[in-house]
Design an enzyme around this catalytic site. Sequence first.
Site, short mmCIF file in Angstrom:
data_model
loop_
_atom_site.label_atom_id
_atom_site.label_comp_id
_atom_site.label_asym_id
_atom_site.label_seq_id
_atom_site.Cartn_x
_atom_site.Cartn_y
_atom_site.Cartn_z
N HIS A 102 3.67 3.81 13.73
CA HIS A 102 4.00 3.19 12.76
C HIS A 102 2.80 3.39 11.62
CE1 HIS A 102 4.02 -0.64 10.28
NE2 HIS A 102 5.45 -0.58 10.44
N HIS A 127 10.59 -1.14 2.85
CA HIS A 127 11.22 -1.13 3.86
C HIS A 127 12.85 -1.13 3.43
CE1 HIS A 127 7.49 -2.03 5.82
NE2 HIS A 127 7.93 -1.38 6.90
N ARG A 204 -4.61 3.69 -4.59
CA ARG A 204 -4.21 3.77 -2.95
C ARG A 204 -4.70 2.87 -2.24
NH1 ARG A 204 -1.54 3.46 1.24
NH2 ARG A 204 -1.50 5.30 2.71
N CYS A 251 -3.94 12.04 -3.40
CA CYS A 251 -3.67 11.74 -1.87
C CYS A 251 -3.02 12.68 -1.17
CB CYS A 251 -2.69 10.40 -2.17
SG CYS A 251 -1.94 9.76 -0.71
N TYR A 401 -2.29 12.01 9.11
CA TYR A 401 -2.85 13.09 8.03
C TYR A 401 -2.96 14.21 8.56
CZ TYR A 401 -4.00 8.66 5.24
OH TYR A 401 -3.81 7.68 4.51
#
Length: 613
Positions: A102, A127, A204, A251, A401
């Site tokens: 998740h 969502h 972020r 990012c 990542y």
Amino acid sequence: MDQTMHRLIRMIQTSSRRGFYAHARMARQGVSLHKRHLWAVPIGAAASVLCGGVLIKLKAEELKKSKRRQITLSEFTAMCDAGRTVVAYQGDLYDMTDFSGHPGGVGRLQMAAGNDLEVYWKVYTQHNRGHVKEHMERYKIGEVSPEDMATITSNTVYDDSVYANNPPNYPDLLINTRYPYNAESKLSELTDEWVTPVGKHFVRNHCAVPDIDPDEYTLTVECEGLNETMFTLDDLKTKFKKVDVTTVIQCNGNRREDFHYYDGKTPAFGPPHWVAGAIGNSTWSGPRLRDVLKATGMDVDSISLGEKDAPSNALHVGLLGYDQDEVGNQYCCSFPFDKAIDPFGDVILAYEMNGEPIPRSHGFPVRAIIPGHAGARNCKFLEKVTVTDMACKEDSNWKQYAIHAPDVSVDKIAEFNVFKEELMQDAPVQQMPVQSLITKPSPNEIVAAAKSGCKSITVKGLAWGGGGLGINRVDVSLDNGKNFTRAELLDKPIKQRRLSEWSWIFFEKTIPIPEQLQEQLIAGERVDVTLTSKAYNSAWNVQPDSLNYNAHGACGNHLYRVPVTLCPTAIEDIKSKDDDFPNKPSGGQFTRPFRHLDTPEHLRQRQLESKQI
């Protein structure tokens, strides 16, 4: 299965096997076979296919039936009491226990166990775009009655109070997710200033923004074999040399939206769905991390020169932030140890951004700056630095990542713990790849061609080498990359060493319009063209023409394509209407509407309209 059908298939299969064995026996004996001897084999094969098809259909029907199974409230409660992460959503129940990948952290998912997801999605509106429900479908285990669903909803209590103390949003940024607050820069404004100012630099966050008293702030540094040392903010400001580092922070997931349904069927995994503006170039100030490590007793100079061995566990530097989610999980990340002690690595513990104390949204009072590396490595609200042989607790480096092969599906990274051994074969992102983006004109803009006598179009943009590499060249094109010409690189206001070129560079080019297109413009016709740029860094690495698919949607650096319309009659350039989001993916169009702030009610209305169609 119907008994008559079952007996028929068994009879045909038995006859088929007998015929096949007789066929084989006669062939071994050299007996010539008549065509009628061959009838049983294909009929048997057809029967097997028919049987398999019936079984598959039955399994599908059984699965569909099981997903419609009525589950009582007491059964639902018992599942959760047994440790399962079962959630309710619009009358359906989903067992999300295996969803260990998740993106918001397993803790947040477990927080929702036994509750109604829609209550949470009033806060986490990302969502409600639609694709999350599609992903959940395979976890559906049954349904609850409307009465039980109403009870579950009434028992679910959650609101945005955990974010009540967040600092104000920056009005010039584009909100990508409201909670946690993630906002990107307007791409069209990024080349207005070489140093990106506060309020224009993307933000972020993984959690709520902590409110830290600078007088109470402490930073802990630990390493095996050395004394654990604690520093105050005043220590960092007064006991070490202050160093300025101007660097791009981008990012790892910038341009993730390009991965969203790139093939028409596969959604991008995890938020934020950055479009193009999760990149900025600012000046950060503070002590070098190597100097702070030296103060704890580590001989960083001898280790850097190879005169002395590093501590046996000195493989990574782990960074832990003070920010934490609703269940207490703190943000953490890591980067290679050698980067930390490299005299030219320029890793600093910054307490200033562009000459002022770092704003809360950007990591006050101290954040790590790891130049050339993914934005995720630049840990904000820094609490602890640990020299370690463990990359990061709970494998979060890999969960969000890492770049996996194209055949590693979203389903696999969603169930990280199931496929952990395979997924951790791929190293998490550290240094970032070469990148360039055209900032002007903007996608879908109407360009006043008459300004240049219908002879040329001027493009502007930014380029970054990634990992400390500079930019050798940027080429630009107005025919979607069929033909390129070299752009002019503008001088930087500062000088940076080779392999320490952390900052970006701007480029410009006035591109001649081909004669054929000029003729169309002179005749009063509008002409559509697609602009793009291609950067080469100092190692001559070049941006790929097309998207390099990976399920995380990470390290997107394919050519950024900007469609515009040349208009012979327009007096001024005309920006496109921002009907969904001002920044646009490559190609100028979203594959799905960018409804990142929609409420659950909006999603329900769309679902209703879809059923009516």
